[in-house]
Scaffold this motif. Structure first.
Motif, short mmCIF file in Angstrom:
data_model
loop_
_atom_site.label_atom_id
_atom_site.label_comp_id
_atom_site.label_asym_id
_atom_site.label_seq_id
_atom_site.Cartn_x
_atom_site.Cartn_y
_atom_site.Cartn_z
N ALA A 165 -34.91 9.30 -41.07
CA ALA A 165 -35.45 9.86 -42.31
C ALA A 165 -34.33 10.16 -43.31
CB ALA A 165 -36.26 11.12 -42.01
N ILE A 166 -33.23 10.71 -42.82
CA ILE A 166 -32.09 11.01 -43.70
C ILE A 166 -31.55 9.72 -44.32
CG2 ILE A 166 -29.68 11.80 -43.70
CD1 ILE A 166 -30.61 13.95 -41.61
N LYS A 167 -31.38 8.68 -43.51
CA LYS A 167 -30.88 7.40 -44.04
C LYS A 167 -31.79 6.86 -45.14
CE LYS A 167 -28.04 5.50 -40.45
NZ LYS A 167 -27.41 4.22 -40.24
N ILE A 168 -33.08 6.90 -44.89
CA ILE A 168 -34.04 6.41 -45.88
C ILE A 168 -33.95 7.25 -47.15
CG2 ILE A 168 -36.50 6.09 -46.38
CD1 ILE A 168 -36.80 5.66 -43.23
N HIS A 169 -33.95 8.55 -46.99
CA HIS A 169 -33.87 9.46 -48.15
C HIS A 169 -32.59 9.23 -48.94
CE1 HIS A 169 -34.20 13.03 -50.59
NE2 HIS A 169 -32.99 13.39 -50.18
N GLN A 170 -31.46 9.13 -48.25
CA GLN A 170 -30.17 8.98 -48.93
C GLN A 170 -30.05 7.65 -49.65
OE1 GLN A 170 -27.35 9.94 -45.78
NE2 GLN A 170 -27.16 12.04 -46.55
N SER A 171 -30.88 6.67 -49.27
CA SER A 171 -30.83 5.38 -49.97
C SER A 171 -31.38 5.49 -51.38
CB SER A 171 -31.63 4.32 -49.19
OG SER A 171 -33.03 4.48 -49.40
N ALA A 212 -32.94 -4.65 -39.70
CA ALA A 212 -33.76 -3.76 -40.53
C ALA A 212 -32.92 -3.19 -41.67
CB ALA A 212 -34.33 -2.63 -39.67
N ASP A 213 -33.60 -2.80 -42.73
CA ASP A 213 -32.92 -2.17 -43.85
C ASP A 213 -32.34 -0.82 -43.44
OD1 ASP A 213 -33.57 -4.06 -46.12
OD2 ASP A 213 -35.59 -3.60 -45.40
N TYR A 214 -33.04 -0.12 -42.55
CA TYR A 214 -32.60 1.19 -42.08
C TYR A 214 -32.67 1.19 -40.56
CZ TYR A 214 -34.03 2.09 -46.89
OH TYR A 214 -34.20 2.02 -48.25
N SER A 215 -31.55 1.56 -39.93
CA SER A 215 -31.49 1.64 -38.48
C SER A 215 -30.51 2.75 -38.11
CB SER A 215 -31.02 0.31 -37.90
OG SER A 215 -30.95 0.36 -36.49
N VAL A 216 -30.78 3.45 -37.03
CA VAL A 216 -29.92 4.56 -36.64
C VAL A 216 -28.85 4.13 -35.65
CG1 VAL A 216 -29.84 6.89 -35.65
CG2 VAL A 216 -31.78 6.20 -37.06
N GLU A 217 -29.25 3.42 -34.59
CA GLU A 217 -28.29 3.06 -33.56
C GLU A 217 -28.28 1.56 -33.32
OE1 GLU A 217 -28.96 5.33 -29.96
OE2 GLU A 217 -27.90 7.06 -30.80
N PHE A 218 -27.07 1.00 -33.27
CA PHE A 218 -26.88 -0.40 -32.91
C PHE A 218 -26.48 -0.43 -31.44
CE2 PHE A 218 -24.07 -4.12 -32.42
CZ PHE A 218 -25.00 -5.11 -32.73
N LEU A 219 -27.17 -1.26 -30.65
CA LEU A 219 -26.94 -1.33 -29.21
C LEU A 219 -26.42 -2.72 -28.83
CD1 LEU A 219 -30.29 0.40 -28.18
CD2 LEU A 219 -28.03 1.47 -28.38
N PRO A 220 -25.10 -2.90 -28.86
CA PRO A 220 -24.52 -4.23 -28.62
C PRO A 220 -24.76 -4.77 -27.21
CG PRO A 220 -22.78 -2.58 -28.75
CD PRO A 220 -24.07 -1.89 -29.12
N THR A 221 -24.98 -3.87 -26.23
CA THR A 221 -25.17 -4.33 -24.85
C THR A 221 -26.64 -4.62 -24.53
OG1 THR A 221 -25.35 -2.08 -23.97
CG2 THR A 221 -23.13 -3.06 -24.04
N ASN A 222 -27.54 -4.44 -25.51
CA ASN A 222 -28.97 -4.76 -25.36
C ASN A 222 -29.63 -4.08 -24.17
OD1 ASN A 222 -28.63 -6.77 -27.49
ND2 ASN A 222 -27.54 -7.92 -25.92
N PRO A 223 -29.45 -2.77 -24.02
CA PRO A 223 -30.04 -2.09 -22.86
C PRO A 223 -31.56 -2.02 -22.95
CG PRO A 223 -29.24 -0.47 -24.41
CD PRO A 223 -28.80 -1.82 -24.93
N TRP A 224 -32.17 -1.84 -21.80
CA TRP A 224 -33.60 -1.52 -21.78
C TRP A 224 -33.68 -0.04 -22.15
CZ3 TRP A 224 -37.91 -4.00 -22.17
CH2 TRP A 224 -39.09 -3.29 -22.03
N ILE A 225 -34.52 0.27 -23.14
CA ILE A 225 -34.63 1.65 -23.61
C ILE A 225 -35.78 2.34 -22.88
CG2 ILE A 225 -34.97 3.15 -25.60
CD1 ILE A 225 -33.92 0.74 -27.31
N HIS A 226 -35.45 3.41 -22.17
CA HIS A 226 -36.44 4.20 -21.46
C HIS A 226 -36.81 5.38 -22.36
CE1 HIS A 226 -35.80 2.06 -17.64
NE2 HIS A 226 -34.54 1.97 -18.05
N GLN A 227 -37.94 5.23 -23.06
CA GLN A 227 -38.36 6.26 -23.99
C GLN A 227 -39.09 7.37 -23.23
OE1 GLN A 227 -39.79 4.78 -27.78
NE2 GLN A 227 -38.96 2.77 -27.30
N PRO A 228 -39.08 8.58 -23.76
CA PRO A 228 -39.56 9.72 -22.98
C PRO A 228 -41.03 9.68 -22.60
CG PRO A 228 -39.12 10.35 -25.26
CD PRO A 228 -38.60 8.96 -25.08
N PHE A 229 -41.82 8.93 -23.31
CA PHE A 229 -43.26 8.90 -23.05
C PHE A 229 -43.69 7.73 -22.18
CE2 PHE A 229 -41.91 7.66 -27.27
CZ PHE A 229 -42.12 6.29 -27.22
N GLU A 230 -42.75 6.89 -21.74
CA GLU A 230 -43.14 5.70 -20.99
C GLU A 230 -43.73 6.01 -19.62
OE1 GLU A 230 -39.10 4.05 -18.80
OE2 GLU A 230 -39.62 3.27 -20.76
#
Length: 174
Positions: A24-30, A140-158
């Motif tokens: 949200a901050i990135k989008i706002h600051q743009s 994407a125009d706005y992104s927070v984290e770049f993940l160069p190792t392409n990990p599987w993301i375990h999100q808290p609700f999965e």
């Protein structure tokens, strides 16, 4: 928390919400002003909802699906809904398209093409994600984290992917 081998990223609820706030901050600051938020269901629903609240903008939903094989861990055929659910008739104007991540980038690219082809009232389109993987062909125009190792993301609700009503009955002794 990224595992030592870089193949798994475990995200807590607090971390997940912090990342959405940073987005949200990135989008706002743009300085970009937009009229609507369009989230891709299911992954973009939580970030889309929070961004909709922060920016006080209507939230539209487009359903997409590609991760069905192997309990949702393998990308399969991409399906894009024919219709967008929106509280204001048709999606139009400046639209922020939100998802949780740009994995291969295939979904984002296809949805952007679909919107530009079939939704002429959309005058400007920008994209936002929490994570972008190194293998993604879409940036994407706005992104927070770049993940160069392409990990599987375990999100808290999965964990709910494997939870069924019977399991809840047992847990809550109802």
């Amino acid at each position: 928390m990224l595992t030592e081998d870089g193949k798994h990223l475990y995200v807590s609820y607090d971390e997940y919400h912090n990342l959405i706030e940073k987005l949200a901050i990135k989008i706002h600051q743009s300085g970009w002003e937009f009229d609507n938020i369009l989230c891709l269901a299911r992954g973009g629903m939580r970030p889309g909802d929070i961004l909709s609240r922060i920016f006080d903008k209507p939230l539209a939903i487009m359903s997409t699906s590609s991760y069905r094989a192997e309990a949702g861990t393998v990308q399969d055929r991409l399906d894009i809904a024919r219709f967008i659910t929106t509280p204001r008739g048709e999606i139009a104007g400046r639209v922020l398209l939100v998802d949780d991540l740009a994995d291969s980038g295939r979904t984002f690219g296809a949805v952007v093409d679909n919107l530009r082809t079939h939704y002429k009232p959309v005058t400007e389109l920008r994209t936002a994600v929490i994570w972008t993987k190194g293998v993604s062909v879409f940036q994407a125009d706005y992104s927070v984290e770049f993940l160069p190792t392409n990990p599987w993301i375990h999100q808290p609700f999965e964990a709910y992917d494997r939870t069924r009503p019977q399991k809840l009955l047992e847990k809550w002794k109802v």
